[in-house]
Motif scaffolding. Sequence first.
Motif, mmCIF file in Angstrom:
data_model
loop_
_atom_site.group_PDB
_atom_site.id
_atom_site.type_symbol
_atom_site.label_atom_id
_atom_site.label_comp_id
_atom_site.label_asym_id
_atom_site.label_seq_id
_atom_site.Cartn_x
_atom_site.Cartn_y
_atom_site.Cartn_z
ATOM 1 N N PHE A 1 6.498 -13.340 26.718
ATOM 2 C CA PHE A 1 5.276 -13.387 27.527
ATOM 3 C C PHE A 1 4.960 -12.009 28.102
ATOM 4 O O PHE A 1 3.792 -11.653 28.267
ATOM 5 N N ILE B 1 1.501 -9.504 26.845
ATOM 6 C CA ILE B 1 0.483 -8.827 27.650
ATOM 7 C C ILE B 1 -0.124 -7.659 26.879
ATOM 8 O O ILE B 1 -1.313 -7.353 26.995
ATOM 9 N N VAL C 1 3.498 -13.295 33.921
ATOM 10 C CA VAL C 1 2.984 -14.587 33.449
ATOM 11 C C VAL C 1 1.816 -15.051 34.329
ATOM 12 O O VAL C 1 0.830 -15.608 33.834
ATOM 13 N N LEU D 1 -1.101 -13.173 33.249
ATOM 14 C CA LEU D 1 -1.550 -13.702 31.960
ATOM 15 C C LEU D 1 -2.406 -14.952 32.157
ATOM 16 O O LEU D 1 -3.424 -15.136 31.462
ATOM 17 N N ALA E 1 3.997 -17.622 23.316
ATOM 18 C CA ALA E 1 3.356 -16.498 24.004
ATOM 19 C C ALA E 1 2.249 -15.881 23.155
ATOM 20 O O ALA E 1 1.146 -15.602 23.641
ATOM 21 N N ALA F 1 -1.879 -15.444 23.458
ATOM 22 C CA ALA F 1 -2.547 -14.152 23.316
ATOM 23 C C ALA F 1 -3.556 -14.179 22.169
ATOM 24 O O ALA F 1 -4.672 -13.643 22.289
ATOM 25 N N SER G 1 -5.848 -7.881 33.178
ATOM 26 C CA SER G 1 -5.382 -7.324 31.912
ATOM 27 C C SER G 1 -4.977 -5.869 32.069
ATOM 28 O O SER G 1 -3.916 -5.444 31.587
ATOM 29 N N SER H 1 -1.054 -4.869 31.733
ATOM 30 C CA SER H 1 -0.714 -4.159 30.505
ATOM 31 C C SER H 1 -0.287 -2.721 30.760
ATOM 32 O O SER H 1 0.566 -2.181 30.039
#
Length: 415
Positions: free
Chosen positions: A23, A27, A157, A160, A245, A249, A299, A303
Amino acid sequence: MTEQTTQNHSATPRTALLLGPAFVAAIAYVDPGNVAANITAGAKYGYLLVWVLVAANIVAVMIQYQSAKLGVVTGRTLPQTLGSALPGRRTRLAFWAQAELVAAATDLAEIIGGAIALKLLFGLPLPLGGLIVGVVSMILLATADGRRQRQFETIIVGLLAVIVIGFLTGLVVNPPDVGGLLNGMIPRLQGSETVLLAASMLGATVMPHAVYMHSSLVIDRHGIDNDPGRIRTLLRATRYDVIIALAIAGTVNVALLVLAATSLYGRAGTDSIEGAHAAVSDALGPVVAALFAIGLLASGIASTSVGSYAGGAIMSGLLRRRIPMLVRRAITMIPALVVLLIGVEPTMALVVSQAVLSLGIPFALIPLRRFTADPKRMGEFADSWPLRWGSLAAAVVIVALNLVLIGLTISGALS
C-alpha cells in the motif's frame, strides 16, 4: 535476527496482519504525475488509451511482487543486490545517478502536484504551495523508520483513502459510457502525441523508484528470516498485499482517465490540471471539484514522502551511504521549487517528468527479473517460467516504447 522478526516467527499472524508494504508502494502509482498524464489522455483522446493503463497495471503487479519477493527471500533490497552485482565503483555511481534522476523526476511531479492542489483550494502561489508540501512531507517522513513502520503505513493508507474518494467521486456523479470504456480496451495509438502520452502513463504507472523501494519496505516491516515456512507465509501475504493495493491504484488511474473522457473530452483548456479542475467544477459542480483538489493534495503529500523513502533506499543500497531522511527531503525538493519559481507550465512539467520515469523502468526491471529468476540466489523460490516469460515480455515492450519515445523526441527537436 531482529527482535521484531523473532516475535513474528514465533507467532505466525494471520495474513491480514502482514499486509501494508504494497500500500505504501502503491502511493507511487497514484501520484500527481498520474493525474496529469491520465487527465490529459482522457481529455484529448477520450477512452483511446484505457488499454495502456490496464496493461501497465498488470505489469506493475508482476514487478512489485518480484521486488517484494527478492527482499523477503534474500533479506537484501534490490539496490543492495545491484550494488553487489555491479562491477566497480564507477559503474555503481553511474547506475545510482540514473536512479537518482528518476527519483528527482518523481519528486518534481509530486511537489508540483501538491502545489497546484493548494492553489486550487486556497489560492496560494505555486512556490509557497510547493514549500508547504515539502515541509509537510518532512513531518510525515519522521515516522518512516523501522521502529514506527506500521505508523507510517497507517498514515499512508489513510491518505490513499482520501485519494480514492477524491478521484472517484466524479464518476459517481457522471458515470462513464460503458461502450466507450470497452472500446478503449482495444490496443491502438493515434500519432506521435499518443506515444508520448502512453509513455507518460506507463512511467506514471510502473514507477522505477517503487520497484527499488518495495524490497526495502518488506524488510523494514517483516525483518529478515531464513526459515522456508516463514518465507512461504510472507510470500503468500505479499501476493495478496500487491494485488489488493495495486487493484486500488489501478482503479484510481483508470477512473482519472475515464473522468476526463466522460466529462472533459473536447472542452477547451483541459490540457492542464487547473483547466481540468475548472471544467470539472463547471460540469460536475464545486463539491466534486473540491474533492478532486483534496485528492490531488493528498496524492502530492503522500507520494513525495514515499519518494524520499525510496531515494534513501537507493543511495544506501548502491553506494552504501546513508544521509538523514530529512536532509535528503530538503535537498531533493529544491529542483521542484526552482521549476515553480521560474514559471514553467506545471502540467507539462508533470507529463514530461513521467516520460523521464518511463526511461528509467528498464534499468530496474531487467536486473530484477534476472535476480528473481536465479535459483542460486532465490533457491526454491526462484521465479516460475510464466513469471519469467511475463517479465521478459514486459521488459521488451517497455524498452521498445522508450526507443520510439526517444526517436520522436529527437525528431521533434530537429524539426
